[in-house]
Design a protein around this motif. Structure first.
Motif, PDB file in Angstrom:
ATOM      1  N   ALA A 214       0.851  -1.081  -0.190  1.00  0.00           N
ATOM      2  CA  ALA A 214      -0.033  -0.155   0.009  1.00  0.00           C
ATOM      3  C   ALA A 214       1.094   1.177  -0.052  1.00  0.00           C
ATOM      4  N   ASP A 215       0.524   2.300  -1.008  1.00  0.00           N
ATOM      5  CA  ASP A 215       1.477   3.517  -1.100  1.00  0.00           C
ATOM      6  C   ASP A 215       1.370   4.207   0.483  1.00  0.00           C
ATOM      7  N   GLY A 216       0.521   4.279   1.216  1.00  0.00           N
ATOM      8  CA  GLY A 216       0.327   5.263   2.243  1.00  0.00           C
ATOM      9  C   GLY A 216       0.723   4.451   3.613  1.00  0.00           C
ATOM     10  N   LEU A 217       0.610   5.381   4.789  1.00  0.00           N
ATOM     11  CA  LEU A 217       0.765   4.529   6.078  1.00  0.00           C
ATOM     12  C   LEU A 217      -0.315   3.643   6.338  1.00  0.00           C
ATOM     13  N   ALA A 218       0.130   2.567   6.709  1.00  0.00           N
ATOM     14  CA  ALA A 218      -0.987   1.515   6.968  1.00  0.00           C
ATOM     15  C   ALA A 218      -0.618   0.694   8.349  1.00  0.00           C
ATOM     16  N   ALA A 219       0.095   1.455   9.228  1.00  0.00           N
ATOM     17  CA  ALA A 219       0.317   1.022  10.406  1.00  0.00           C
ATOM     18  C   ALA A 219       1.164  -0.266  10.518  1.00  0.00           C
ATOM     19  N   GLY A 220       1.983  -0.521   9.528  1.00  0.00           N
ATOM     20  CA  GLY A 220       2.972  -1.716   9.532  1.00  0.00           C
ATOM     21  C   GLY A 220       2.333  -2.876   8.833  1.00  0.00           C
ATOM     22  N   LYS A 221       1.049  -2.720   8.290  1.00  0.00           N
ATOM     23  CA  LYS A 221       0.318  -3.753   7.722  1.00  0.00           C
ATOM     24  C   LYS A 221       0.042  -3.767   6.332  1.00  0.00           C
ATOM     25  N   GLY A 222       0.602  -2.633   5.671  1.00  0.00           N
ATOM     26  CA  GLY A 222       0.427  -2.537   4.280  1.00  0.00           C
ATOM     27  C   GLY A 222       1.217  -3.420   3.214  1.00  0.00           C
ATOM     28  N   VAL A 223       2.192  -4.196   3.814  1.00  0.00           N
ATOM     29  CA  VAL A 223       2.826  -5.049   2.835  1.00  0.00           C
ATOM     30  C   VAL A 223       2.407  -6.283   2.859  1.00  0.00           C
TER      31      VAL A 223
ATOM     32  N   SER B 167      -6.447  -6.387  -6.715  1.00  0.00           N
ATOM     33  CA  SER B 167      -7.765  -5.777  -6.824  1.00  0.00           C
ATOM     34  C   SER B 167      -8.353  -5.529  -5.330  1.00  0.00           C
ATOM     35  N   SER B 168      -8.202  -6.261  -4.648  1.00  0.00           N
ATOM     36  CA  SER B 168      -8.660  -6.034  -3.368  1.00  0.00           C
ATOM     37  C   SER B 168      -8.148  -4.491  -2.765  1.00  0.00           C
ATOM     38  N   MET B 169      -6.825  -4.314  -2.770  1.00  0.00           N
ATOM     39  CA  MET B 169      -6.205  -3.318  -2.546  1.00  0.00           C
ATOM     40  C   MET B 169      -6.744  -1.973  -3.340  1.00  0.00           C
ATOM     41  N   LEU B 170      -6.590  -2.149  -4.430  1.00  0.00           N
ATOM     42  CA  LEU B 170      -6.977  -0.995  -5.416  1.00  0.00           C
ATOM     43  C   LEU B 170      -8.467  -0.931  -5.478  1.00  0.00           C
ATOM     44  N   ILE B 171      -9.451  -1.891  -5.645  1.00  0.00           N
ATOM     45  CA  ILE B 171     -10.818  -1.477  -5.830  1.00  0.00           C
ATOM     46  C   ILE B 171     -11.449  -1.567  -4.487  1.00  0.00           C
ATOM     47  N   GLU B 172     -11.168  -2.433  -3.752  1.00  0.00           N
ATOM     48  CA  GLU B 172     -11.905  -2.757  -2.505  1.00  0.00           C
ATOM     49  C   GLU B 172     -11.282  -1.710  -1.332  1.00  0.00           C
ATOM     50  N   GLU B 173     -10.319  -1.183  -1.535  1.00  0.00           N
ATOM     51  CA  GLU B 173      -9.314  -0.246  -0.598  1.00  0.00           C
ATOM     52  C   GLU B 173      -9.211  -1.008   0.587  1.00  0.00           C
ATOM     53  N   LYS B 174      -8.700  -2.328   0.367  1.00  0.00           N
ATOM     54  CA  LYS B 174      -8.341  -3.006   1.607  1.00  0.00           C
ATOM     55  C   LYS B 174      -7.641  -2.240   2.790  1.00  0.00           C
ATOM     56  N   PHE B 175      -6.749  -1.503   2.290  1.00  0.00           N
ATOM     57  CA  PHE B 175      -6.088  -0.523   3.358  1.00  0.00           C
ATOM     58  C   PHE B 175      -6.615   0.991   3.348  1.00  0.00           C
ATOM     59  N   GLY B 176      -7.977   0.924   2.911  1.00  0.00           N
ATOM     60  CA  GLY B 176      -8.397   2.319   2.821  1.00  0.00           C
ATOM     61  C   GLY B 176      -7.815   3.209   1.653  1.00  0.00           C
ATOM     62  N   GLU B 177      -7.811   4.567   2.169  1.00  0.00           N
ATOM     63  CA  GLU B 177      -7.104   5.485   1.206  1.00  0.00           C
ATOM     64  C   GLU B 177      -5.537   5.043   0.986  1.00  0.00           C
ATOM     65  N   ALA B 178      -4.875   4.470   1.998  1.00  0.00           N
ATOM     66  CA  ALA B 178      -3.529   4.081   1.956  1.00  0.00           C
ATOM     67  C   ALA B 178      -3.121   3.376   0.667  1.00  0.00           C
ATOM     68  N   SER B 179      -4.190   2.356   0.204  1.00  0.00           N
ATOM     69  CA  SER B 179      -4.027   1.487  -0.766  1.00  0.00           C
ATOM     70  C   SER B 179      -4.735   2.000  -2.109  1.00  0.00           C
ATOM     71  N   SER B 180      -5.047   3.061  -2.366  1.00  0.00           N
ATOM     72  CA  SER B 180      -5.518   3.675  -3.466  1.00  0.00           C
ATOM     73  C   SER B 180      -4.272   3.679  -4.613  1.00  0.00           C
ATOM     74  N   LYS B 181      -3.305   3.717  -4.021  1.00  0.00           N
ATOM     75  CA  LYS B 181      -2.136   3.428  -5.011  1.00  0.00           C
ATOM     76  C   LYS B 181      -1.366   2.382  -4.495  1.00  0.00           C
TER      77      LYS B 181
END
Ligand code: AMP
Ligand code: GLY
Length: 432
Positions: A151-160, A174-188
């Motif tokens: 996930a591009d943004g801060l995701a409390a250490g869980k975004g990888v 898809s889940s990161m980009l479309i369903e925003e699995k990590f919210g705004e942080a995974s829009s990229k």
């Protein structure tokens, strides 16, 4: 004599508070919000780390000379910019970069672009959004497994996420980009080539012009022994790192530290504070996995105790641009830390358990992480990571022995710790 405000509340900040309090230059230390341990070194305040107005008023009203920021969130949110833009606060040095520099941690895409631009060795990558999902999938197909998605943004250490199979990587993308699995942080999402090696953390302080490399450390992120199970904030750490010998550290300085400091200057990104470089040692060659704009936790619990120099003086030199005049004296001994955590962490856990036998610790330094005191003064658990136990030794084994023995002494309901910190370094010796 200086009044210092330290921002944060974890084991990292306890270690800063302990180290700052040893300085002859210190008049009064304040910590906000701090924990049950930091109260021994200064006055805990009730200001939230993102309450910039409240923090600013306190600084002006209490003659604070310097602010040291522990965690990334207030830096990424712009605490340094807030001070810089204020007619009176701008004269108070904040140790920690402004928003733009904090982007090295706040955006994986930004940090990858920075590394590529400045020829800093890192894994090959591509950045994708929901509009370029199809290209993202094509990119994945060209890579060899395993697949690394960030996930591009801060995701409390869980975004990888690291996926072994292509199908799984496609679904996660898809889940990161479309369903925003990590919210705004995974829009990229950054997709990276997998680097096969052994990790370590290298820390640099800079005043924007000069820099010093601090002792390297290795942390143990997974909850389970043998590096298994979920990622945590960190279950223990060791410094020095036996495989980071002089030859390797020379490569780190020439290929990574110097181009990073020069790159910041070239890109006109003012940077005053700590740079935490997460590295992979791939067959003796260093590659950057990530930058953080702060010290690591629990790495701080082994790095700061090894610095013999006066930390207030070092921080002042960072604040006023005279870091070149500072000589860092480093303790050659090994420091190890073992983190006591609450049962269930990094998932759900209970708080409020009485912590016993803190007064019986003889072999280790005790750094509180998630603790608080009740009205009677009893110390209680108040987080997933509860207490870090740091010890010194002429060998890693000796230091670890002390930390593990102390881990048996300090007690609370649901205590858990990894008994294998350092397992992957046993039998290796540091070559100077
Ligand atoms: P980060 O948040 O970027 O530090 O990533 C979390 C963890 O994922 C790291 O500590 C590494 O263990 C792992 N990791 C990240 N990027 C890579 C990579 N390119 N290759 C292998 N492992 C990686
Ligand atoms: N120990 C890793 C970190 O502080 O991010």
């Amino acid at each position: 004599m200086k009044n210092i405000l330290l921002i944060g509340s974890g084991g990292r900040e306890s270690t800063f508070a302990w180290k700052l309090s040893q300085s002859e230059e210190l008049n009064q230390l304040y910590i906000t919000p701090g924990n049950a341990g930091t109260g021994a070194y200064g006055v805990n305040l009730n200001l939230a780390v993102d309450d910039f107005e409240g923090i600013g008023s306190f600084v002006l009203e209490n003659g604070i000379h310097m602010v040291i920021v522990g965690p990334e969130a207030p830096l990424v949110a712009g605490i340094s910019d807030y001070f810089e833009a204020h007619p009176r606060l701008k004269y108070i040095p904040v140790i920690g970069p402004a928003k733009q520099g904090a982007m090295l941690e706040g955006s994986k895409d930004f940090s990858k672009q920075f590394m590529i631009k400045h020829n800093i060795p890192t894994a090959a990558y591509g950045t994708f959004t929901s509009a370029s999902l199809a290209e993202g999938i094509e990119f994945l197909k060209r890579l060899k497994p395993p697949y690394v998605l960030k996930a591009d943004g801060l995701a409390a250490g869980k975004g990888v996420l690291i996926c072994d199979e292509l199908v799984q990587a496609r679904l996660e993308l898809s889940s990161m980009l479309i369903e925003e699995k990590f919210g705004e942080a995974s829009s990229k999402v950054v997709i990276e080539e997998f680097l096969n090696g052994i990790e370590l953390s290298v820390f640099v302080i800079t005043d924007g012009d000069n820099y010093k490399i601090l002792p390297a450390a290795k942390d143990y992120k997974r909850i389970g022994e043998g590096d298994t199970g979920l990622n945590t904030g960190g279950m223990g750490a060791i410094s020095p790192v036996v495989f980071a010998d002089d030859e390797f550290m020379q490569k780190v300085e020439e290929r990574i530290v110097k181009p990073t400091i020069n790159g910041l200057k070239q890109d006109k990104i003012p940077y005053r504070g700590f740079i935490f470089i997460g590295l992979m040692n791939v067959g003796g060659e260093p590659f950057v996995i990530e930058y953080n704009c702060r010290m690591g936790d629990p790495e701080t619990e082994v790095v700061l105790p090894r610095i013999k120099s006066d930390l207030v003086e070092v921080m002042e030199a960072v604040g006023n641009g005279s870091l070149d005049e500072v000589d860092l004296e480093i303790d050659p001994r090994f420091a190890t830390t073992v983190m006591l955590v609450s049962d269930g962490y990094p998932g759900k856990y209970e708080k409020g358990k009485a912590i016993k036998n803190l007064d019986k610790v003889t072999e280790s330094l005790v750094f509180h992480a998630g603790t608080k005191k009740d009205e009677s003064g009893q110390v209680l658990t108040n987080g997933g990571r509860v207490i870090a136990l740091t010890s010194f030794g002429d060998t890693m084994q000796e230091a670890l022995g002390k930390s593990f023995r102390t881990a048996e002494v300090v007690d609370f309901d649901g205590k858990y710790y990894r008994k294998d910190i350092g397992f992957d370094l046993q039998g290796k010796v540091l070559q100077k």
